[in-house]
Design an enzyme around this catalytic site. Structure first.
Site: not given
Length: 617
Positions: A240, A296-298, A342
């Site tokens: 992000h 998160d969300e890498v 996550d």
């Protein structure tokens, strides 16, 4: 009795010849173990025009209010002249003094008698929260019934969320909302500034129009401190990072050309950049115990050749190696680093064992019926390795609907209620109500902050009192937040339940006495949804021109639907823009409005014009 938010733990109505009449001249004595000017400030705000006496050196914190009688010179009362202030308070409080809240930080005892009101706490924050409960009593009862309230929080860190990536409120409103959070006993706010932070060392990352000025930023911090709120800054450090990696000067640090928001952990320059951002964020928040690293969300981990070789293609290994460097950097500067869980959700224990124990995993799960099972499994996994856990439900998230306008409340209520039960079971000491404005900084805004007060205050209710009565929440909210008494709301609409708020508030606007602008904003958003309802949108019927080319009845039907739809949209658009400008800068409000109307505007310029739709015929 009053409609409290949060619902208090214990309240006992007591017999008294008469209620305490609020108003007139009040003599107030404030006793403090150590001086805290914030308490004096909040006493004066709650009781303007009072005669205030402040004493230090007491055991704990207390305040007593009584009427100034005719002929009273305003000198010391018997409450003040006792040899030991605490013993005087113990005589006044009839439920066992401090024993009732012993070992309960931020707890308080509030007692209303016919001649005096007293609040007692072990700490300054507890006395502040007692004043907030008194405020709710005063606002609903000018003559306050005799009552004893014993109350304390179940969750140590009760946190809201400012997401400044997409659309956000004017800086002065961000300040004012901190006071509202504190009113409902919230004591922390997680802020993701992104390019709205006034970076000094990285001016190229500062938004040219909407970044906070240094002065605005300092005022925000001051407002938080004034209201006993801790700011937890969130500086994205791995994924992000679109607002950083979109720039040509940092483009080479992406994991791949396509991964515009994810940085490559194998490049030393990546570490230097991220720690540079963290250094400035840490220095700007000296009073914050924590800093959130994001992470998160890498999604593109180990896709570049360097990472595949260095970490043998093991994504979790690459993630933990870079995260550990950031944890060490942060911990060495006196902060406790937090990361989203996550990317380690399914991490094998042999890899997870290498994670630096000085960190905190914040578990975010926003949907599903199995919060207890899922969160418990993850919590046990992290705790078994010595890693502390925090929790994060959502008051607004994706919910498979980018154009939300207001939260998908059925999902949000279910998520918050499940998290409250799970937090109690696992004894989580921090729960954050995440409130996302969009999926990421290049996405479509979900909605505006001001439509989320309902689930935010449900979170405040449950974070303070995990066993709060959810069945009464909508009535308490309507009464406390909008000034609509239950008998008025139910008298007009009949039965409704906790998940019905957005379906009913626009029907109750005539009865709204408080926060009317929020109710009107929700009504406008509903009008927009009616005007653009999928079942009425003209483009859903266009295929019929292919089925019945040249048919006059088909064209008339299409034209009727088009005209009805177009007039409703034309009516709601300026109202939406005007309503949003109350809260947001004009161009930011225009950005939100455009996100809602763009498709319809595009169809007007293209297909509707092509098939000859118009308003005149």
């Amino acid at each position: 009795m009053a409609s409290f938010i949060p619902q208090v733990k214990q309240q006992h109505l007591t017999e008294a010849p008469r209620a305490f009449a609020w108003g007139g001249r009040l003599k107030v004595t404030l006793l403090m173990e150590r001086r805290d000017d914030r308490l004096e400030l909040h006493c004066r705000r709650l009781m303007p025009g009072m005669e205030l006496s402040v004493r230090e050196g007491a055991e704990g914190y207390a305040v007593r209010m009584e009427h100034v009688l005719a002929g009273d010179s305003g000198g010391q009362s018997s409450f003040e002249t006792g040899v030991k202030e605490q013993s005087a308070l113990d005589r006044f409080i009839s439920v066992g003094g401090m024993d009732a809240i012993k070992g309960k930080p931020e707890g308080y005892i509030l007692q209303v008698g016919e001649d005096a009101i007293g609040i007692q706490s072990q700490d300054a924050a507890g006395l502040f929260y007692g004043l907030q409960t008194l405020r709710q009593l005063v606002e609903q009862h000018r003559d306050i019934p005799a009552v004893t309230i014993v109350d304390w929080p179940d969750t140590a860190i009760r946190c809201m969320n400012y997401d400044l990536r997409q659309t956000y409120s004017k800086p002065e409103r961000l300040e004012a909302y901190l006071a509202e959070f504190a009113r409902y006993k919230t004591n922390a706010v997680l802020i993701e500034y992104e390019d709205k932070f006034p970076f000094a060392a990285y001016p190229e990352l500062v938004h040219p129009k909407h970044a906070l000025s240094r002065e605005q930023f300092e005022r925000l911090k001051l407002a938080a401190h004034e209201h006993f709120i801790e700011i937890i800054p969130l500086q994205q450090s791995f994924g992000h990072l679109e607002y950083v990696l979109r720039h040509d000067s940092y483009k080479h640090l992406r994991e791949t050309e396509k991964s515009i928001g994810e940085i490559c952990p194998s490049q030393e320059e990546s570490y230097q950049l991220i720690t540079g951002l963290l250094e400035e964020m840490i220095a700007s928040h000296p009073e914050s115990r924590y800093i959130h690293l994001g992470c998160d969300e890498v999604y593109s981990l180990c896709e570049c050749d360097a990472c595949r070789e260095r970490y043998e293609g093991v994504r979790e290994r690459a993630f933990i190696a870079f995260l550990n460097r950031l944890i060490a950097f942060t911990a060495e500067r006196g902060k406790t680093p937090i990361f989203w869980h996550d990317m380690l959700d399914k991490c094998p224990e042999e890899e997870l064992r290498h994670l630096d124990k000085r960190s905190v995993a914040m578990i975010w799960i926003y949907n599903g019926r199995n919060i207890d099972s899922d969160v418990s499994t993850l919590t046990e996994k992290f705790r078994r390795l010595g890693i502390r856990v925090m929790g994060a439900p959502a008051v607004r998230s994706f919910d498979w609907a980018e154009h939300q306008n207001y939260p998908v409340i059925v999902n949000r209520v279910d998520n918050l209620l499940q998290w409250a039960a799970t937090s109690e079971k696992l004894e989580l000491d921090c729960v954050v109500a995440t409130n996302w404005t969009g999926p990421f900084s290049l996405g479509v805004p979900y909605g505006v902050f001001e439509t989320t007060w309902y689930p935010m205050l449900l979170h405040a209710d449950l974070a303070w009192n995990r066993r709060s009565d959810a069945d009464t929440f909508i009535d308490r909210f309507l009464h406390q937040f909008h000034g609509i008494r239950p008998e008025v709301g139910h008298g007009k609409l009949g039965n409704y339940r906790i998940e019905d708020y957005y379906d009913i508030i626009w029907k109750l606007t005539d009865e709204v006495k408080l926060n009317r602008d929020y109710a009107e904003l929700i009504a406008i958003m509903r009008d927009y949804e009616v005007a653009t309802d999928k079942s009425r949108a003209i483009h859903k019927y266009l295929y019929r021109l292919e089925l019945f080319p040249g048919d006059a009845a088909e064209r008339r039907s299409l034209l009727n639907n088009y005209q009805r739809n177009r007039r409703k949209r034309d009516n709601v658009r300026p109202r939406m823009q005007a309503a949003l400008e109350r809260y947001q800068p004009e161009d930011m409000a225009a950005h939100f409005v455009l996100s809602r109307f763009y498709l319809h505007d595009y169809l007007e310029r293209t297909i509707y014009r092509e098939i000859g739709m118009n308003l005149e015929e």
